[in-house]
Design a protein around this motif. Structure first.
Motif, PDB file in Angstrom:
ATOM      1  N   ALA A 183     -11.918  -0.065 -10.445  1.00 20.10           N
ATOM      2  CA  ALA A 183     -10.607   0.437 -10.860  1.00 20.10           C
ATOM      3  C   ALA A 183     -10.418   0.414 -12.368  1.00 20.10           C
ATOM      4  CB  ALA A 183      -9.510  -0.388 -10.190  1.00 20.10           C
ATOM      5  N   GLN A 185      -6.978  -0.049  -7.194  1.00 20.47           N
ATOM      6  CA  GLN A 185      -6.834   1.097  -8.101  1.00 20.47           C
ATOM      7  C   GLN A 185      -5.377   1.295  -8.479  1.00 20.47           C
ATOM      8  OE1 GLN A 185      -9.434   3.214  -9.480  1.00 20.47           O
ATOM      9  NE2 GLN A 185      -7.630   3.492 -10.782  1.00 20.47           N
ATOM     10  N   GLN A 186      -4.471   1.110  -7.528  1.00 22.92           N
ATOM     11  CA  GLN A 186      -3.047   1.216  -7.833  1.00 22.92           C
ATOM     12  C   GLN A 186      -2.612   0.112  -8.805  1.00 22.92           C
ATOM     13  OE1 GLN A 186      -0.738   3.496  -7.147  1.00 22.92           O
ATOM     14  NE2 GLN A 186      -2.275   4.771  -6.123  1.00 22.92           N
ATOM     15  N   ASP A 243      -8.444   0.770  -2.725  1.00 20.05           N
ATOM     16  CA  ASP A 243      -7.364   1.707  -3.045  1.00 20.05           C
ATOM     17  C   ASP A 243      -6.186   0.982  -3.683  1.00 20.05           C
ATOM     18  OD1 ASP A 243      -8.897   3.737  -2.034  1.00 20.05           O
ATOM     19  OD2 ASP A 243      -7.763   3.960  -0.163  1.00 20.05           O
ATOM     20  N   ARG A 270       0.830  -1.206   0.000  1.00 24.64           N
ATOM     21  CA  ARG A 270       0.000   0.000   0.000  1.00 24.64           C
ATOM     22  C   ARG A 270       0.862   1.254   0.000  1.00 24.64           C
ATOM     23  NH1 ARG A 270      -3.586  -1.382   5.148  1.00 24.64           N
ATOM     24  NH2 ARG A 270      -1.498  -2.036   5.801  1.00 24.64           N
TER      25      ARG A 270
END
Length: 221
Positions: A199, A171-172, A168, A138
């Motif tokens: 995403a 999405q990365q 999150d 992360r």
């Protein structure tokens, strides 16, 4: 470098189980066949192999996924380096890797080559350029400048390791996927599928390996 390392218990003296997550590193039935089914077939490999192909992974573990795809890369006649980047928060000691990989004699030649040079971080061969980025994905993934053609999403069970499956982070993963790139994972958990869809992936459910009824395949639109 990560300041935490994998803490293990061994099942049947050959299958490593993470003490941190109370989850085995690979299928109790056949980890090699699971890797081929989920991560290779799930990303339409080796059919998509091409010079410069780049695989990224969440969860390096024993290195079994790497060795399985590296052996397939060489078996299909590729002579240029496969690029493989993995994110791992709890790296496993090389002697533990060797003990776990001994269960898979089919990839032992690649395991021996890999372990002869592996000291953590990066490792290069004529047909493989490996980088393992240690620490929490992360934090690490947003700063990575690469874009993968295929992702192996192989964290521990979402129920036990939800940090590696959040929206999150998905999405990365998408942001670091080349156009038309893919991702595959053994889990079909609803929140993981929704995170991938939100995403920007087109997500499909596919038959899982062994006792797992379903797995997830995703294609970057």
């Amino acid at each position: 470098m990560a300041d935490q390392h994998a803490e293990l218990t061994w099942k049947e003296d050959r299958i490593p189980v993470s003490d941190q997550f109370d989850d085995p590193y690979f299928s109790l039935q056949n980890g090699l066949e699971e890797t081929r089914h989920v991560f290779l077939s799930g990303n339409d490999l080796p059919a998509r192999f091409a010079p410069g192909f780049h695989i990224a992974e969440l969860g390096f573990g024993t290195g079994l996924n790497l060795l399985t795809v590296w052996s397939a890369w060489e078996a299909t006649g590729q002579t240029t380096p496969l690029r493989f980047t993995s994110f791992e928060a709890f790296p496993m000691a090389p002697e533990d890797m060797a003990r776990a990989l001994a269960a898979f004699p089919e990839v032992q030649p690649w395991a021996d080559r890999f372990l002869s040079r592996w000291r953590g971080g990066s490792c290069q061969f004529d047909t493989l350029h490996l980088e393992v980025i240690e620490g929490d994905a992360r934090q690490a993934l947003p700063g990575w400048i690469g874009k993968a053609d295929a992702w192996f999403l192989d964290g521990f069970s979402p129920a036990k390791n939800p940090e590696l499956w959040g929206a999150d982070l998905m999405q990365q993963v998408s942001d670091h996927t080349a156009p038309g790139g893919t991702a595959a994972t053994y889990t079909a958990a609803g929140f993981v599928r929704r995170g991938l869809e939100e995403a920007g992936f087109a997500v499909t459910r596919a038959p899982g390996y062994g006792r797992k009824r379903h797995m997830t395949r995703a294609v970057k639109a």
